[in-house]
Design an enzyme around this catalytic site. Structure first.
Site, PDB file in Angstrom:
ATOM      1  N   CYS A   1      -2.830   0.904   9.628  1.00 25.60           N
ATOM      2  CA  CYS A   1      -3.959   0.058   9.183  1.00 25.60           C
ATOM      3  C   CYS A   1      -4.975  -0.204  10.285  1.00 25.60           C
ATOM      4  CB  CYS A   1      -3.455  -1.296   8.710  1.00 25.60           C
ATOM      5  SG  CYS A   1      -1.911  -1.265   7.827  1.00 25.60           S
TER       6      CYS A   1
ATOM      7  N   HIS B   1       0.862  -1.178   0.000  1.00 24.23           N
ATOM      8  CA  HIS B   1       0.000   0.000   0.000  1.00 24.23           C
ATOM      9  C   HIS B   1       0.906   1.239   0.000  1.00 24.23           C
ATOM     10  CE1 HIS B   1      -3.627  -2.131   2.065  1.00 24.23           C
ATOM     11  NE2 HIS B   1      -4.035  -1.743   0.864  1.00 24.23           N
TER      12      HIS B   1
HETATM   13  C1  CIR Z   1      -4.800  -7.391   3.707  1.00 19.77           C
HETATM   14  O1  CIR Z   1      -4.144  -8.113   2.937  1.00 19.77           O
HETATM   15  O2  CIR Z   1      -5.717  -6.687   3.322  1.00 19.77           O
HETATM   16  C2  CIR Z   1      -4.437  -7.407   5.175  1.00 19.77           C
HETATM   17  N1  CIR Z   1      -3.884  -8.675   5.528  1.00 19.77           N
HETATM   18  C3  CIR Z   1      -3.463  -6.311   5.497  1.00 19.77           C
HETATM   19  C4  CIR Z   1      -4.037  -4.939   5.294  1.00 19.77           C
HETATM   20  C5  CIR Z   1      -3.113  -3.872   5.715  1.00 19.77           C
HETATM   21  N2  CIR Z   1      -3.741  -2.598   5.613  1.00 19.77           N
HETATM   22  C6  CIR Z   1      -3.116  -1.474   5.361  1.00 19.77           C
HETATM   23  O3  CIR Z   1      -1.913  -1.468   5.060  1.00 19.77           O
HETATM   24  N3  CIR Z   1      -3.833  -0.369   5.333  1.00 19.77           N
END
Ligand code: CIR
Length: 253
Positions: free
Chosen positions: A248, A161
């Site tokens: 996150c 991201h």
């Molecule tokens: C995913 O793959 O969506 C989650 N395991 C991790 C999301 C992390 N979110 C973020 O960086 N905003």
């Protein structure tokens, strides 16, 4: 200043969530301890916490940041790019109705994850990634411009991201790693440069008078101390195993 934060407990299904890392299976007890410490750190930063309970049907839903983008003027409900996560936006929208009346939406076929959005005062940067596509990013840009913000679309090369590799600290200063160290879109910012060995610590969050950083990155900690920035360190190992970082785990507004 942030007044409110939304967090959500991870359920047991977290263990079956999405990941690209090979850091092993998370330990659920430790995960809960780390999540509790995250909430305590936010309390130290002086915000009010809205704590949502776990949803077993959405293994990755503790990563609430991906379902919305919030400003003082409006809430944007995103359209998360991973199929197994897309329905998370419904609960987040319902909760945000307690705080907002002005809503915008990213709609299919566009997709966008909140983790791909960095706000620098009145300017947003939005990354095109595995989760956020060009249509989603362009919808985002149109919406925020209609609200008086600027937006720059950034094509990601390697990061998962956008905010995996960059954070904003205020005072025209970013924390940057990897592809953002010399990225043309960020040349005009002062930089706290994060070396490749410490890349995970680029995902840190400034919450009022503190910057929360992951534990175990001495060089990063030293760089903040040098600038007179007060940090809170948190163990994040069980979230890192599933590609998650500090930003996150909350929506801050
Ligand atoms: C995913 O793959 O969506 C989650 N395991 C991790 C999301 C992390 N979110 C973020 O960086 N905003």
């Amino acid at each position: 200043m942030f007044k409110n934060v939304i967090v959500k407990s991870p359920g047991k299904s977290y263990l079956n969530g999405l990941t690209t890392s090979d850091l092993g299976t998370p330990n659920y007890e430790l995960l809960l301890e780390q999540h509790a410490a995250y909430i305590e750190a936010l309390k130290t930063c002086g915000v009010e916490i809205t704590h949502l309970s776990e949803s077993e049907e959405y293994p990755d839903s503790t990563f609430v940041e991906d379902a919305a983008v919030l400003t003082p003027e409006f809430a944007m409900i995103t359209n998360p790019g991973a199929k197994s996560r897309n329905g998370e936006k419904e609960e987040i929208e319902a909760v945000l109705k307690n705080f907002y009346t002005n809503f915008h939406y990213i709609t299919a076929p566009g997709t966008l994850d909140g983790g791909d959005v960095l706000q620098v005062d009145k300017h947003f940067y939005v990354g095109i990634s595995e989760r956020t596509d060009r249509k989603g990013a362009e919808q985002f840009k149109t919406i925020v411009e209609s609200e008086g913000y600027k937006a720059t679309i950034v094509e990601l090369q390697e990061f998962f991201h956008l905010k995996t590799g960059i954070a904003y600290l205020g005072n025209n200063t970013v924390v940057a790693a990897g592809e953002f160290l010399d990225h043309p879109d960020f040349v005009d910012y002062e930089k706290v440069e994060i070396p490749a060995t410490d890349e995970y610590s680029a995902n840190c969050i400034k919450v009022n008078d503190y910057v929360i950083i992951p534990k175990g990155f001495e060089e990063t900690k030293r760089k903040f101390a040098e600038r007179g920035i007060e940090t809170i360190e948190l163990e994040m190992s069980e979230f890192q195993k599933h590609d998650g970082g500090l930003s996150c785990l909350s929506l801050r507004f």
